[in-house]
Write an enzyme that holds these catalytic residues in place. Structure first.
Site, PDB file in Angstrom:
ATOM      1  N   GLU A  34       0.862  -1.181   0.000  1.00 24.91           N
ATOM      2  CA  GLU A  34       0.000   0.000   0.000  1.00 24.91           C
ATOM      3  C   GLU A  34       0.900   1.232   0.000  1.00 24.91           C
ATOM      4  O   GLU A  34       1.796   1.342   0.844  1.00 24.91           O
ATOM      5  CB  GLU A  34      -0.907   0.017   1.237  1.00 24.91           C
ATOM      6  CG  GLU A  34      -1.858   1.207   1.247  1.00 24.91           C
ATOM      7  CD  GLU A  34      -2.772   1.244   2.450  1.00 24.91           C
ATOM      8  OE1 GLU A  34      -3.578   2.190   2.544  1.00 24.91           O
ATOM      9  OE2 GLU A  34      -2.681   0.337   3.302  1.00 24.91           O
ATOM     10  N   ARG A 282       6.016 -14.197   9.920  1.00 26.44           N
ATOM     11  CA  ARG A 282       6.900 -13.045  10.033  1.00 26.44           C
ATOM     12  C   ARG A 282       8.215 -13.458  10.672  1.00 26.44           C
ATOM     13  O   ARG A 282       8.275 -14.378  11.482  1.00 26.44           O
ATOM     14  CB  ARG A 282       6.258 -11.966  10.913  1.00 26.44           C
ATOM     15  CG  ARG A 282       5.131 -11.188  10.263  1.00 26.44           C
ATOM     16  CD  ARG A 282       4.639 -10.146  11.242  1.00 26.44           C
ATOM     17  NE  ARG A 282       3.562  -9.341  10.691  1.00 26.44           N
ATOM     18  CZ  ARG A 282       3.734  -8.236   9.995  1.00 26.44           C
ATOM     19  NH1 ARG A 282       4.958  -7.810   9.747  1.00 26.44           N
ATOM     20  NH2 ARG A 282       2.698  -7.560   9.530  1.00 26.44           N
ATOM     21  N   LYS A 292       4.153   0.998  10.931  1.00 23.28           N
ATOM     22  CA  LYS A 292       4.218   2.319  10.314  1.00 23.28           C
ATOM     23  C   LYS A 292       3.771   3.401  11.289  1.00 23.28           C
ATOM     24  O   LYS A 292       4.332   4.501  11.313  1.00 23.28           O
ATOM     25  CB  LYS A 292       3.348   2.352   9.057  1.00 23.28           C
ATOM     26  CG  LYS A 292       3.890   1.532   7.903  1.00 23.28           C
ATOM     27  CD  LYS A 292       2.955   1.618   6.699  1.00 23.28           C
ATOM     28  CE  LYS A 292       3.463   0.770   5.547  1.00 23.28           C
ATOM     29  NZ  LYS A 292       2.544   0.797   4.390  1.00 23.28           N
TER      30      LYS A 292
END
Length: 834
Positions: A34, A282, A292
């Site tokens: 994104e 992960r 973020k």
């Protein structure tokens, strides 16, 4: 196709698809970020997987911007993402794709889903939808609008598209199963009304698709065969499949979409190729955060200078710090792909960086904290230019375009490192002291004759003599000096500003809210040295050259400073300045000011040494280096990975070790880095092979042995009291999810110290994972009740505090609670409390 027989589970799937002819043997993957932020180290693993798997099996990879949220996305992020992917060493197929290019196709498919009865317009408010949602034990309540006719739904949805309604007035939902145990299948949202300007489509669309609707259908439109994502999307896979199976490809009119390779007919789910989603775990890096939101907090609060601050885990930050892209790729290959979330020691990344830079970084002399040395028997105006190699003896050929040697000036006044002199040397100190002779790297022997101090008693200058007969680095009479130190000419060297970057956080797993992150920050993550000096060749190197400052570490010119043509210093709150008194005029600064260098990594893992010491350190990690070697014994040049060389030498001398190295790579399929570390000695080989003899996964055991056992106090060849069979047993407990990784790491330290059976200890002490929802609910309710202020902030929109509550529950259960159940129950409890 890869030749190794043992592959990670993702590659096993792709290999079988190619072998069986699924999709006609075609492999098309995609990387779909994104464009609302910068790529970070977590994205690097996904990028390497997407691109490398496709390349290994003769396929292609596309780059698609998942730009379905108009309020957070920006074309500058698109440019940054593309730039970072290319820098990492990959090139996507064709032009960049955009989910916004498929808005028309998605809308047409949604209309057909309404006609087929699979979607409806819901007019409940956001709060009402949440209240109808139910819980993991209670089915959702149907919306009163769920049974609207197809005609009414079509009319409302078309009017939503026309912009007739306000934000939040309606949504489009899929009609699936309100009683599903998978909460994702309880009539998920497909579209919301948002009157916002989109950076590509402008004001054309007042409705925007949700991720779960847009993502899988974009894969189908593009013709993606294998869709890889991280483990948190595991529950989303059922919804991914449902949307694929309940849409009609023909309704999308894909022929109108430039570059689309998907296809299919009028029948439901007749996509060709039919994309499938696969999840991998992960790999969370110690001392690092990749959220973020939290990274933005660090930027906005001034703890870092920006998204490309060299302490940031962004790829832009890595590049500015001098971490080479091939080191990142090697790191991603080494940590591998797994099915369980895992923490990776940052030392693993630093090891990959050292390995990459050691092969190609030219060696030069630099002094960070100068102490003036006057060579009293050297003529004042004389400059003796000494030829010195850029690369060590026995190294590979220099990189293309690099000369093998350069000229280093020796003059009457020199600078040495301040901590390379001791007026009253401690036992074992092998550097310069009063009356002691040392060798200057690439130069003469010098002897300290006199120490000069200022009024405050601080040493400001040393008076020495040199032996002109030792220019070759050895004495005619065969004497050997105490040690070797680095130096630069005071008059011919160039001034430098050197930024010593370290880990941004002082704890390995920074977590919690904003205040918790602030408390975890490492106050010594940046030191700025303004009086450093370097040999003249540093001024002539190409931009972004990675240099090894001998005995100090790897350094790179600061990209931002080079681009701006200025030496403006950083503006971070964490920066501290340590300017040394130098004396002497020194050489002139290059045009635009002194050179600015960022430290990429030290020559050795200084943090590991600190962890083993009794005291704490209040100086730079580079100062804790080992004494300089006696070059008369022909050692490796300082900074070369001598441990790796020792393992290579052992394999050359012992065919059995060489055979083990080959065996670990094929058929066991270990990366070269792990095979190297495990085949350096007979003890290491025997321990590892005993551990996997019972059928334990070789790659997982190798990773634990190299990274976790070492961190718990052992080493690859010496695991203390931990028997190899016990290590295999511990790994099996983690893989079968009987215990959490946090419990396993805690248990590992005990096993290294005291030995024992992991399974027996887990049974005896009740360390197994808690999967009873009611037992966890009691802890969840207690945590929520104990933090009313955080609950109020959560209710006010600070939803990021969910991670804080998860951490509190996991702490209360000593890491034993099942995280998936914790998250579900916390969401329910927090919603009830608010």
């Amino acid at each position: 196709m890869p030749q190794r027989e043992r592959l990670d589970f993702i590659r096993q799937i792709v290999a079988e698809d190619v072998r069986s002819g699924r999709h006609g043997g075609r492999v098309l993957t995609r990387f779909p970020p994104e464009p609302n932020g910068f790529l970070h180290v977590g994205h690097a693993s996904a990028i390497c997987l997407d691109f490398e798997v496709a390349r290994e099996y003769g396929g292609r990879t596309t780059l698609r911007m998942d730009d379905t949220n108009p309020t957070t996305e920006d074309p500058s992020y698109v440019e940054a993402i593309a730039r970072d992917i290319r820098w990492l060493g990959f090139e996507w197929d064709g032009e960049i794709r955009y989910a916004s290019d498929y808005f028309g196709a998605l809308y047409r498919m949604a209309l057909r889903m309404i006609e087929d009865g699979f979607a409806y317009v819901d007019s409940l408010s956001e709060e009402e939808i949440r209240a109808h949602r139910g819980s993991v034990r209670e089915p959702s309540r149907p919306s009163p609008y769920r049974d609207r006719s197809a005609e009414e739904n079509l009319d409302l949805f078309r009017r939503m598209r026309a912009g007739e309604f306000e934000d939040g007035e309606h949504v489009l939902s899929a009609r699936i199963d309100l009683a599903s145990s998978n909460m994702k299948l309880r009539d998920p949202l497909m579209y919301r009304i948002r009157h916002a300007h989109h950076y590509r489509t402008g004001d054309e669309w007042p409705i925007y698709p949700f991720y779960d609707w847009a993502h899988g259908q974009s894969d189908a439109i593009e013709g993606i065969t294998h869709s890889f994502c991280t483990l948190e999307f595991q529950d989303n896979r059922a919804l991914y499949d449902w949307f694929i199976e309940h849409t009609r490809p023909a309704s999308a009119r894909i022929d109108r979409v430039p570059g689309a390779e998907g296809g299919g007919g009028e029948a439901l789910g007749s996509w060709d190729p039919r994309p499938r989603q696969y999840e991998f775990a992960r790999r969370n890096l110690d001392y690092t955060i990749v959220s973020k939101r939290k990274l933005l907090l660090l930027v906005e609060d001034g703890h870092v200078s920006g998204w490309d601050d060299p302490r940031m885990p962004t790829l832009a930050g890595f590049r500015r710090r001098g971490i080479p892209p091939d080191a990142i790729r090697a790191f991603c290959r080494q940590v591998g792909i797994g099915k369980a979330d895992n923490r990776v020691e940052i030392a693993t990344l630093e090891w990959a960086v050292r390995e990459a830079l050691n092969r190609r970084a030219p060696r030069v002399l630099a002094v960070l904290r100068p102490l003036e040395v006057v060579i009293e028997n050297c003529p004042e105006d004389e400059v003796d230019w000494i030829e010195a190699p850029y690369f060590p003896r026995g190294a590979d050929a220099p990189p293309e375009g690099w000369p093998e040697t350069r000229k280093v000036p020796f003059t009457r006044v020199l600078y040495i490192e301040r901590d390379d002199f001791a007026e009253e040397p401690a036992p074992g100190f092998r550097r310069l002291a009063p009356g002691r002779e040392v060798r200057l790297r690439h130069g003469y022997f010098i002897t300290c004759r006199r120490v000069e101090k200022d009024d405050a008693g601080r040493i400001v200058r040393l008076h020495c003599t040199y032996d002109p007969e030792t220019r070759s680095g050895s004495a005619p009479d065969g004497r050997r000096p105490a040690g070797t130190i680095h130096w630069v000419s005071a008059t011919e060297s160039v001034p430098m500003e050197v930024r010593l970057y370290d880990r941004l956080f002082r704890v390995s797993n920074p977590a919690g809210d904003a205040e918790g992150l602030r408390e975890s920050l490492n106050p010594d993550s940046l030191q700025v040295l303004t009086d450093a000096r370097g040999e003249p060749s540093l001024a002539d190197g190409p931009p972004e050259t990675a240099w090894q400052f001998e005995r100090l570490g790897y350094f790179v010119p600061d990209r931002a400073t080079v681009a701006a043509g200025t030496a403006a210093g950083p503006t971070t709150a964490a920066a501290t300045t340590a300017a040394a008194t130098t004396g002497g005029a020194g050489g002139d600064a290059p045009p635009g000011g002194p050179l600015v260098f960022n430290r990429t990594v030290t020559l050795r893992d200084a943090w590991s040494r600190r962890a083993r010491s009794d005291g704490t350190r209040d100086t730079d990690p580079a100062e804790a280096r080992a004494p300089a070697p006696d070059e008369a014994t022909e050692p490796a040049v300082p900074g070369i990975d001598s441990a790796r060389e020792a393992r290579d030498a052992a394999r050359r001398a012992d065919p059995a070790l060489r055979a083990a190295f080959d065996r670990f790579r094929d058929p066991l399929g270990l990366p070269d880095e792990l095979a190297d570390l495990l085949s350096g000695s007979a003890e290491s080989v025997q321990y590892y092979e005993r551990a996997i003899r019972g059928g334990a996964d070789p790659a997982t055991v190798a990773t634990w042995l190299v990274h976790e056992v070492r961190g718990a106090g052992g080493s690859e060849g010496d695991a203390g009291a931990l028997e190899s069979e016990a290590l295999a047993e511990l790994v099996e407990l983690v893989l079968e999810r009987s215990i959490s990784r946090a419990v396993a790491k805690s248990l590992l330290a005990r096993l290294v110290e005291d030995g024992g059976s992991p399974r027996e200890i887990v049974r005896r002490e009740g360390l197994g994972r808690i999967g009873d929802a009611e037992q966890i609910r009691e802890v969840v309710d207690g945590v929520v009740a104990a933090h009313p202020a955080e609950v109020a902030r959560y209710a006010a929109g600070h939803t990021g505090l969910a991670g804080f509550f998860v951490g509190q529950v996991m702490r209360a259960t000593h890491g034993r609670a099942d995280p998936a159940i914790v998250r579900e129950l916390l969401e329910e409890s927090l919603n009830d409390a608010t």
